[in-house]
Scaffold this motif. Structure first.
Motif, PDB file in Angstrom:
ATOM      1  N   THR A   1       0.844  -1.195   0.000  1.00 39.40           N
ATOM      2  CA  THR A   1       0.000   0.000   0.000  1.00 39.40           C
ATOM      3  C   THR A   1       0.881   1.247   0.000  1.00 39.40           C
ATOM      4  O   THR A   1       1.806   1.361   0.806  1.00 39.40           O
ATOM      5  CB  THR A   1      -0.926   0.001   1.221  1.00 39.40           C
ATOM      6  OG1 THR A   1      -1.710  -1.196   1.226  1.00 39.40           O
ATOM      7  CG2 THR A   1      -1.848   1.205   1.200  1.00 39.40           C
ATOM      8  N   PHE A   2       0.572   2.162  -0.916  1.00 37.47           N
ATOM      9  CA  PHE A   2       1.395   3.354  -1.117  1.00 37.47           C
ATOM     10  C   PHE A   2       0.504   4.588  -1.197  1.00 37.47           C
ATOM     11  O   PHE A   2      -0.577   4.554  -1.788  1.00 37.47           O
ATOM     12  CB  PHE A   2       2.162   3.238  -2.444  1.00 37.47           C
ATOM     13  CG  PHE A   2       3.650   3.112  -2.288  1.00 37.47           C
ATOM     14  CD1 PHE A   2       4.209   1.994  -1.711  1.00 37.47           C
ATOM     15  CD2 PHE A   2       4.503   4.108  -2.738  1.00 37.47           C
ATOM     16  CE1 PHE A   2       5.587   1.857  -1.585  1.00 37.47           C
ATOM     17  CE2 PHE A   2       5.876   3.984  -2.620  1.00 37.47           C
ATOM     18  CZ  PHE A   2       6.413   2.846  -2.040  1.00 37.47           C
ATOM     19  N   ALA A   3       0.967   5.682  -0.629  1.00 36.90           N
ATOM     20  CA  ALA A   3       0.326   6.984  -0.827  1.00 36.90           C
ATOM     21  C   ALA A   3       1.416   8.014  -1.063  1.00 36.90           C
ATOM     22  O   ALA A   3       2.482   7.947  -0.449  1.00 36.90           O
ATOM     23  CB  ALA A   3      -0.522   7.365   0.379  1.00 36.90           C
ATOM     24  N   ARG A   4       1.154   8.944  -1.936  1.00 35.27           N
ATOM     25  CA  ARG A   4       2.164   9.926  -2.339  1.00 35.27           C
ATOM     26  C   ARG A   4       1.548  11.319  -2.383  1.00 35.27           C
ATOM     27  O   ARG A   4       0.409  11.489  -2.843  1.00 35.27           O
ATOM     28  CB  ARG A   4       2.701   9.549  -3.722  1.00 35.27           C
ATOM     29  CG  ARG A   4       3.830  10.421  -4.223  1.00 35.27           C
ATOM     30  CD  ARG A   4       4.269   9.961  -5.609  1.00 35.27           C
ATOM     31  NE  ARG A   4       3.342  10.366  -6.653  1.00 35.27           N
ATOM     32  CZ  ARG A   4       3.192   9.733  -7.814  1.00 35.27           C
ATOM     33  NH1 ARG A   4       3.875   8.630  -8.053  1.00 35.27           N
ATOM     34  NH2 ARG A   4       2.347  10.177  -8.717  1.00 35.27           N
ATOM     35  N   ILE A   5       2.298  12.308  -1.932  1.00 31.29           N
ATOM     36  CA  ILE A   5       1.888  13.708  -2.051  1.00 31.29           C
ATOM     37  C   ILE A   5       2.487  14.278  -3.330  1.00 31.29           C
ATOM     38  O   ILE A   5       3.707  14.309  -3.492  1.00 31.29           O
ATOM     39  CB  ILE A   5       2.364  14.526  -0.834  1.00 31.29           C
ATOM     40  CG1 ILE A   5       1.768  13.975   0.454  1.00 31.29           C
ATOM     41  CG2 ILE A   5       2.005  16.002  -1.011  1.00 31.29           C
ATOM     42  CD1 ILE A   5       2.345  14.615   1.716  1.00 31.29           C
ATOM     43  N   ASP A   6       1.624  14.709  -4.248  1.00 31.54           N
ATOM     44  CA  ASP A   6       2.094  15.334  -5.488  1.00 31.54           C
ATOM     45  C   ASP A   6       2.204  16.843  -5.363  1.00 31.54           C
ATOM     46  O   ASP A   6       3.098  17.465  -5.940  1.00 31.54           O
ATOM     47  CB  ASP A   6       1.136  15.001  -6.640  1.00 31.54           C
ATOM     48  CG  ASP A   6       1.239  13.557  -7.080  1.00 31.54           C
ATOM     49  OD1 ASP A   6       2.263  12.909  -6.796  1.00 31.54           O
ATOM     50  OD2 ASP A   6       0.290  13.056  -7.722  1.00 31.54           O
TER      51      ASP A   6
END
Length: 499
Positions: free
Chosen positions: A391-396
């Motif tokens: 599971t991954f989350a990224r701030i763009d």
């Protein structure tokens, strides 16, 4: 121009002539048989994992270009040094060319797809380099012809040799099949799918990654220094190994099957926390599970080994390929035939697994095997044999170290957990309470989800962190781990200044 400079250029001209002749010969044999490509591929295979990880982290999808430039610089320096030494002892030049030819031939013959003809480009190149050396370095006709003891270098000949090598090398690169394969790809007409999945839509936020990744922007991480060029008319997919009914299918056979079209996110196991080695596309392909069922895997065939046209291998659990998920042999990407760099004419996709264990490009064989009997390319290099996507989350946006205004600031990015889906994304500021973000509409468990949180920013320097919870209710861990052996973990954070 000094005598040392001209002799250095003469050495470079000999090396350039050798490589250009080799490139021309490789056009008739195979693009990967050219010595620079073969040696480069061997370097990739032998490079320790920490160095590979550094290259991917530093250069991203330009790691191959960086390798070619590095090889070129080393060759140029070595050739210049040999050129200077050859003026007094021409045997130095002949020996260096022989070593260049032998190294290139050995590297080419060591490639998985090679046969004996792959040695020819390096041998021909070394012979042509020796001829250039003989023509450029001649004995002085009179005692006073040379400024110092040794052979005289033909200055005009050096310029002619360098120009000719450049033209010959460019011609060899062009004749390597790029024009033919481009024309063949442009001639492909993809059929309408028999089954079409829903089309997603994204959030409209400046700086946010688009929901669908354009083909030209889709990440590329593979070991192919020279992209395999497989013509659709010549294409054959073999299903072999522990099966009741071995099969061979042409490209047309695949197109004639009931194709499915689905949006699927792919991600690379080398992706660092917050990295961009992930992309979402609309794929068209033949269901993999149906093909394997027709072949009839044996009960002990728990691994599907995908082989690329250049010999690269990936191992995928047979059960995962046949459990009903949208695993496919893809022929189309975002409404057009696969780009060459992404596996044209056929590649494999299995949602929920990292690409190195599931997404073989330029696919030519599926061998039913067992994990106990065969270790694919990356598993032999200490990566995990089975690798579900984490599971991954990224701030763009906002970007790291960016200055933003006070008041309402959109914080947005993407999150993915292929085949489990994303149930929630949370953001916090300066290690304070977590705030639930707005999620883009659900399309399916195999695609990423864009998210947005409106931040009421006060003045000063702030740290933003994000975490995601997958469709099974599991929140990603805060523990930071590097990608090796089965994918990175940790929360992504950025530091920004509001003023």
């Amino acid at each position: 121009m000094s005598g040392r400079t001209i002799t250095a250029l003469a050495g470079a001209a000999c090396a350039a002539g050798a490589l250009a002749a080799a490139q021309l010969t490789a056009a008739a044999v195979a693009p990967g048989s050219a010595p620079v490509a073969a040696v480069g591929a061997a370097v990739v295979d032998m490079t320790p994992e920490p160095v590979k990880a550094f290259a991917i982290r530093t250069f991203g999808e330009h790691d191959k270009l960086a390798l070619f430039i590095g090889i070129g610089v080393v060759l140029l320096i070595a050739a210049a040094a040999v050129g200077v030494l050859s003026r007094k002892r021409i045997a130095v030049g002949y020996t260096a060319l022989a070593l260049l030819g032998a190294t290139g031939a050995a590297a080419a013959l060591g490639r998985p797809a090679a046969d004996w003809t792959w040695a020819l480009p390096s041998v021909v190149g070394a012979a042509c380099g020796a001829l250039v050396l003989r023509l450029l370095y001649r004995r002085p006709r009179t005692a006073g012809e040379g400024p110092a003891p040794g052979r005289v270098v033909d200055r005009r000949g050096v310029l002619i040799a360098l120009t000719g090598a450049g033209l010959a090398g460019a011609l060899g690169w062009r004749l390597g099949g790029a024009g033919e394969i481009d024309a063949a790809r442009n001639a492909v007409r993809l059929p309408a799918p028999a089954s079409t999945g829903p089309a997603g839509s994204g959030l409209d936020v400046d700086g946010l990654t688009p929901y669908l990744t354009p083909n030209a922007d889709f990440y590329r991480v593979d070991t192919a220094l020279v992209v395999p060029r497989v013509l659709p008319d010549d294409y054959v997919l073999r299903i072999t190994g522990r099966v009741e009914r071995p099969m061979e299918l042409s490209f047309r056979d695949l197109l004639d099957r009931d194709l499915i079209e689905r949006e699927i996110t792919l991600s690379c196991v080398s992706n660092q926390v917050g990295g961009d080695l992930a992309g979402n596309a609309r794929w068209l392909g033949a269901p993999l599970g149906e093909l394997l069922a027709e072949a009839g895997p044996h009960d002990d065939a728990d691994q599907v080994v995908g082989r690329s046209a250049d010999g690269w291998t990936a191992g995928t659990p047979t059960e995962v390929c046949m459990d009903g998920r949208d695993a496919m042999l893809a022929v189309g990407m975002n409404g057009e035939p696969l780009p060459l760099e992404h596996g044209f004419p056929v590649r494999m996709l299995v949602p929920g697994l990292y690409g190195y264990v599931s997404a073989t490009k330029w696919l030519v064989e599926l061998e039913l095997s067992a994990f106990a009997d065969f270790d694919p390319y990356w598993v032999r290099r200490d990566w995990a044999a089975q690798a579900p996507v984490k599971t991954f989350a990224r701030i763009d946006t906002p970007a790291p170290l960016k200055r933003v205004g006070t008041g309402t600031v959109p914080v947005a990015g993407v999150a993915w957990a292929q085949h489990r889906g994303i149930d929630g994304v949370e953001v916090r500021v300066d290690e304070g309470p977590w705030h639930r973000a707005e999620l883009a509409p659900v399309v399916g468990a195999d695609v990423w989800r864009q998210w947005l949180w409106e931040w009421d920013a006060g003045p000063g320097r702030h740290k933003l962190e994000v975490r995601a919870t997958d469709g099974e209710g599991k929140t990603q861990t805060s523990e930071r781990r590097p990608p090796l052996p089965d994918g990175a973990t940790g929360w992504h954070s950025v530091v920004v200044t509001a003023e």
